[in-house]
Design an enzyme around this catalytic site. Sequence first.
Site, PDB file in Angstrom:
ATOM      1  CE1 TYR A  24      -1.387   1.729  13.731  1.00 20.02           C
ATOM      2  CE2 TYR A  24      -1.518   2.052  11.351  1.00 20.02           C
ATOM      3  CZ  TYR A  24      -2.117   1.736  12.560  1.00 20.02           C
ATOM      4  OH  TYR A  24      -3.448   1.438  12.596  1.00 20.02           O
ATOM      5  CE  LYS A  39      -1.513  -2.980 -20.458  1.00 23.96           C
ATOM      6  NZ  LYS A  39      -0.450  -3.626 -21.242  1.00 23.96           N
ATOM      7  NE  ARG A  97       5.059  -8.753 -21.658  1.00 20.92           N
ATOM      8  CZ  ARG A  97       4.502  -7.554 -21.554  1.00 20.92           C
ATOM      9  NH1 ARG A  97       4.753  -6.801 -20.488  1.00 20.92           N
ATOM     10  NH2 ARG A  97       3.701  -7.090 -22.479  1.00 20.92           N
ATOM     11  CG  MET A 140      -5.501  -0.616   4.923  1.00 23.27           C
ATOM     12  SD  MET A 140      -6.518  -1.898   5.641  1.00 23.27           S
ATOM     13  CE  MET A 140      -5.287  -2.981   6.336  1.00 23.27           C
TER      14      MET A 140
HETATM   15  C1  PLP Z   1       0.129  -2.630 -22.175  1.00 23.20           C
HETATM   16  C2  PLP Z   1       0.508  -2.912 -23.568  1.00 23.20           C
HETATM   17  C3  PLP Z   1       0.509  -1.875 -24.530  1.00 23.20           C
HETATM   18  C4  PLP Z   1       0.331  -0.420 -24.187  1.00 23.20           C
HETATM   19  O1  PLP Z   1       1.585   0.177 -23.937  1.00 23.20           O
HETATM   20  P1  PLP Z   1       1.729   1.722 -23.550  1.00 23.20           P
HETATM   21  O2  PLP Z   1       3.185   1.894 -23.272  1.00 23.20           O
HETATM   22  O3  PLP Z   1       0.886   1.930 -22.344  1.00 23.20           O
HETATM   23  O4  PLP Z   1       1.247   2.500 -24.713  1.00 23.20           O
HETATM   24  C5  PLP Z   1       0.715  -2.247 -25.857  1.00 23.20           C
HETATM   25  N1  PLP Z   1       0.941  -3.532 -26.205  1.00 23.20           N
HETATM   26  C6  PLP Z   1       0.998  -4.533 -25.298  1.00 23.20           C
HETATM   27  C7  PLP Z   1       1.293  -5.921 -25.744  1.00 23.20           C
HETATM   28  C8  PLP Z   1       0.802  -4.255 -23.943  1.00 23.20           C
HETATM   29  O5  PLP Z   1       0.876  -5.238 -23.047  1.00 23.20           O
END
Ligand code: PLP
Length: 369
Positions: free
Chosen positions: A264, A38, A136, A313
């Site tokens: 800045y 991701k 979550r 930036m």
């Molecule tokens: C991002 C994520 C992972 C990966 O976790 P790491 O700590 O980066 O290995 C695994 N499972 C879910 C549901 C996630 O959102």
Amino acid sequence: MPKATETLLEIDLNALDNNYKYLTSKLKPETKVLAVVKAFGYGSDSVVIAKELAALGADYFAVAYANEGETLRNASIETPILVLHPLPVNFEIIVDRCLEPSIYSRKMLEEFIAFAEGKKQKEYPIHLKFNTGLNRLGFVEKDLDFIVETLSKSQSVKVKSVFSHLAASEDLKLKEFTTGQIDDFRKISEEIIAKLGYKPLLHCANTSGIINYPQAHFDMVRTGIGLYGYGNDPAENKHLKPVGTLKTVISQIHTVQKDESVGYNRGFVAGKTTRSATLPIGHADGIPRSYGKGKGWVTIHEKKAHILGNVCMDMIMVDVTGIECQEGDEAIVFGPSSTAEELSAAINSISYELITAVSQRVKRVVCRN
Ligand SMILES: *Cc1c(COP(=O)(O)O)cnc(C)c1O
């Protein structure tokens, strides 16, 4: 690699191979590996990373959102892809591109089944996510009967896996809590298997779960950060190699006299003659403003050069007083020798945040170091 002549993120595929092999060495041979790619492969390049991992034998990929899975499919990646956080508006892309949704609520389950039926799907793979303490996303135990009853009314979907997510697998002070999550997950999985009458894949371990909780490996593990070279633990980090190196170059050097300022809002005022180097990387490239005023640094000829004043930036100015360097020399923001973990700790952040922040403006270069 030749020295950087502009800002770039080097992606070292040999480091990725090393990390994949190290993490999988902790698993039983039959345990499957889901690689989390991701957020552009944790800020690198999801397609480059996924292709390499597919060649290494990864069984599954996961992305957060459907469009990230679409990017992988557009690059002809055919490995199954779990979408961790689908939204109903993305169902069309999901089914079109053979992406597999995580189903985390009653509403989602009903809506996805209705959608799959509309698309005349048979046994479309879905993954049931259970909340065991992170609060979550996910079903809870009392949803079980609803889930099984809803599934029994339709042939359009089939449960490919049942999973949960650990809230604190990296923190051994919370071992009791994590063990409780793993036990709850085991119990829920057993119940659902009994009710479904078939056994989906079970998984709940992220990278730190792989390392700290072998009893949480189940049928598959989900690894993200470890693949990119960070293990949330100094002992483990020795075996892992950061995949990304963020590099830049010195554009200009100034000698700043006492009482003159840099940047800045006069963010730095020189107390003595100071040599300042300007680098072509700023908050739009992924260096948060909170690294300014001396908190963050880059490495130039193996010496730390701290950020002077505010992060702009497109640029930062760093203190090179006492560092022998000239315009055109390379500066390393993070990489194997000066890690994202160390730098992010300077602002009470974590490697995840720093590496995923490298913006799309930064050129990616693939190498095998
Ligand atoms: C991002 C994520 C992972 C990966 O976790 P790491 O700590 O980066 O290995 C695994 N499972 C879910 C549901 C996630 O959102």
